[in-house]
Design a protein around this motif. Structure first.
Motif, PDB file in Angstrom:
ATOM      1  N   MET A   6      40.355  10.754 -14.460  1.00  0.00           N
ATOM      2  CA  MET A   6      39.540   9.638 -15.051  1.00  0.00           C
ATOM      3  C   MET A   6      39.610   8.200 -14.284  1.00  0.00           C
ATOM      4  O   MET A   6      40.917   7.897 -14.109  1.00  0.00           O
ATOM      5  N   SER A   7      38.801   7.564 -14.230  1.00  0.00           N
ATOM      6  CA  SER A   7      38.608   6.203 -13.572  1.00  0.00           C
ATOM      7  C   SER A   7      39.354   5.318 -14.769  1.00  0.00           C
ATOM      8  O   SER A   7      39.040   5.329 -15.751  1.00  0.00           O
ATOM      9  N   LEU A   8      40.160   4.507 -14.189  1.00  0.00           N
ATOM     10  CA  LEU A   8      40.564   3.324 -15.155  1.00  0.00           C
ATOM     11  C   LEU A   8      39.184   2.368 -15.062  1.00  0.00           C
ATOM     12  O   LEU A   8      38.937   1.845 -14.251  1.00  0.00           O
ATOM     13  N   ALA A   9      38.761   2.246 -16.492  1.00  0.00           N
ATOM     14  CA  ALA A   9      37.587   1.526 -16.605  1.00  0.00           C
ATOM     15  C   ALA A   9      38.120  -0.243 -16.763  1.00  0.00           C
ATOM     16  O   ALA A   9      37.140  -1.115 -16.839  1.00  0.00           O
ATOM     17  N   GLU A  18      41.980   1.663 -20.425  1.00  0.00           N
ATOM     18  CA  GLU A  18      40.491   2.114 -20.917  1.00  0.00           C
ATOM     19  C   GLU A  18      39.617   3.200 -20.152  1.00  0.00           C
ATOM     20  O   GLU A  18      39.780   3.040 -18.986  1.00  0.00           O
ATOM     21  N   TYR A  19      39.140   4.214 -20.802  1.00  0.00           N
ATOM     22  CA  TYR A  19      38.522   5.159 -20.107  1.00  0.00           C
ATOM     23  C   TYR A  19      37.251   5.334 -20.691  1.00  0.00           C
ATOM     24  O   TYR A  19      36.905   5.276 -22.224  1.00  0.00           O
ATOM     25  N   GLY A  48      45.323   7.301  -6.259  1.00  0.00           N
ATOM     26  CA  GLY A  48      44.183   6.972  -5.731  1.00  0.00           C
ATOM     27  C   GLY A  48      44.153   5.364  -5.074  1.00  0.00           C
ATOM     28  O   GLY A  48      44.958   4.604  -5.329  1.00  0.00           O
ATOM     29  N   ASP A  49      42.973   5.132  -4.187  1.00  0.00           N
ATOM     30  CA  ASP A  49      42.986   3.730  -3.698  1.00  0.00           C
ATOM     31  C   ASP A  49      41.617   3.011  -3.716  1.00  0.00           C
ATOM     32  O   ASP A  49      41.215   2.451  -2.844  1.00  0.00           O
ATOM     33  N   PHE A  50      40.775   3.385  -4.692  1.00  0.00           N
ATOM     34  CA  PHE A  50      39.563   2.814  -4.712  1.00  0.00           C
ATOM     35  C   PHE A  50      39.759   1.523  -5.524  1.00  0.00           C
ATOM     36  O   PHE A  50      39.649   1.456  -6.792  1.00  0.00           O
ATOM     37  N   PRO A  69      35.254   2.521 -12.738  1.00  0.00           N
ATOM     38  CA  PRO A  69      35.986   1.833 -11.848  1.00  0.00           C
ATOM     39  C   PRO A  69      35.476   0.521 -11.549  1.00  0.00           C
ATOM     40  O   PRO A  69      36.173  -0.473 -11.016  1.00  0.00           O
ATOM     41  N   LEU A  70      34.220   0.310 -11.265  1.00  0.00           N
ATOM     42  CA  LEU A  70      33.533  -0.761 -10.657  1.00  0.00           C
ATOM     43  C   LEU A  70      33.498  -1.974 -11.590  1.00  0.00           C
ATOM     44  O   LEU A  70      33.611  -3.276 -11.556  1.00  0.00           O
TER      45      LEU A  70
END
Ligand SMILES: Cc1cc2nc3c(=O)[nH]c(=O)nc-3n(C[C@H](O)[C@H](O)[C@H](O)COP(=O)(O)OP(=O)(O)OC[C@H]3O[C@@H](n4cnc5c(N)ncnc54)[C@H](O)[C@@H]3O)c2cc1C
Length: 187
Positions: A6-9, A18-19, A48-50, A69-70
């Motif tokens: 899950m990306s961190l939002a 937050e997800y 990850g490294d995004f 993530p954005l």
């Protein structure tokens, strides 16, 4: 243990994690939607490294739930008052599927260097003020006007990411200037 990436939002400048998920009837989504305050979950990472490059203009390209993530990157730039221009193009099927619209509009007010452009690919009401259709080469050219040496961040389903990557390459953008996050698990 069954787990999902899950990306961190949220940005690390904020005090909480937050997800956000696109809901479905899968067992994972049912469990996620059923969480209540006080429930325990296990989280490991971050991995990850995004992440946002702090010194280069950014073009953020999101499809649907790929915004997570954005949205965190946009928060980070606003909270740190980074001087770099950041332009987000956010594609959804219909207006009611736009995730974090309120938060993104608020970030646009908080950060004069941040601009959001929404585009809808299917259901469009007559009063719709944004653009229509998928993220196109024309949109990519337009959004980068005036940006010196931007980095492109693409996030969404594998199909959206591959399609957008192809458009960027056709425009002559080198792979070194493109960062991608493909949400495996979505068609
Ligand atoms: C880097 C990354 C970041 C992500 N961030 C988010 C996010 O912020 N929000 C969000 O909603 N989703 C995110 N996803 C997708 C998420 O991890 C799940 O894949 C998605 O939510 C679907 O899960 P599900 O159990 O409902 O799938 P189902 O519809 O039950 O899955 C269908 C099939 O795909 C398999 N599958 C599901 N997920 C994966 C996977 N990731 N890799 C390999 N096989 C899989 C299942 O085992 C099943 O066989 C992200 C994925 C990646 C890789």
């Amino acid at each position: 243990m069954d787990a999902r990436p899950m990306s961190l939002a949220t940005s690390p400048t904020r005090p909480h994690l937050e997800y956000a998920v696109r809901l479905s009837d899968s067992p994972y989504k049912r469990a996620f939607a059923g969480l209540r305050p006080g429930d325990e979950t296990r989280v490991f990472g971050p991995i990850g490294d995004f992440v946002l490059h702090e010194r280069r203009p950014a073009v953020l390209l999101a499809g649907g739930i790929g915004i997570t993530p954005l949205k965190g990157m946009a928060e980070y730039a606003a909270d740190k008052t980074l001087p770099i221009p950041i332009r987000l193009v956010y594609s959804n099927r219909s207006e009611d599927e736009i995730v974090y619209r309120h938060e993104l509009d608020a970030l646009e007010k908080q950060n004069a260097n941040f601009r959001v452009r929404y585009t809808l690919t299917r259901t469009v009401d007559p009063g719709w003020q944004g653009t229509t259709g998928r993220i196109s080469q024309e949109a990519l050219r337009e959004v980068a006007i005036g940006l010196a040496d931007p980095i492109y961040y693409v996030s969404g389903t594998p199909g959206m990411v591959v399609g957008t990557l192809r458009l960027l390459r056709d425009l002559g953008i080198p792979d070194d200037d493109i960062e991608i996050e493909a949400f495996r698990g979505y068609a």
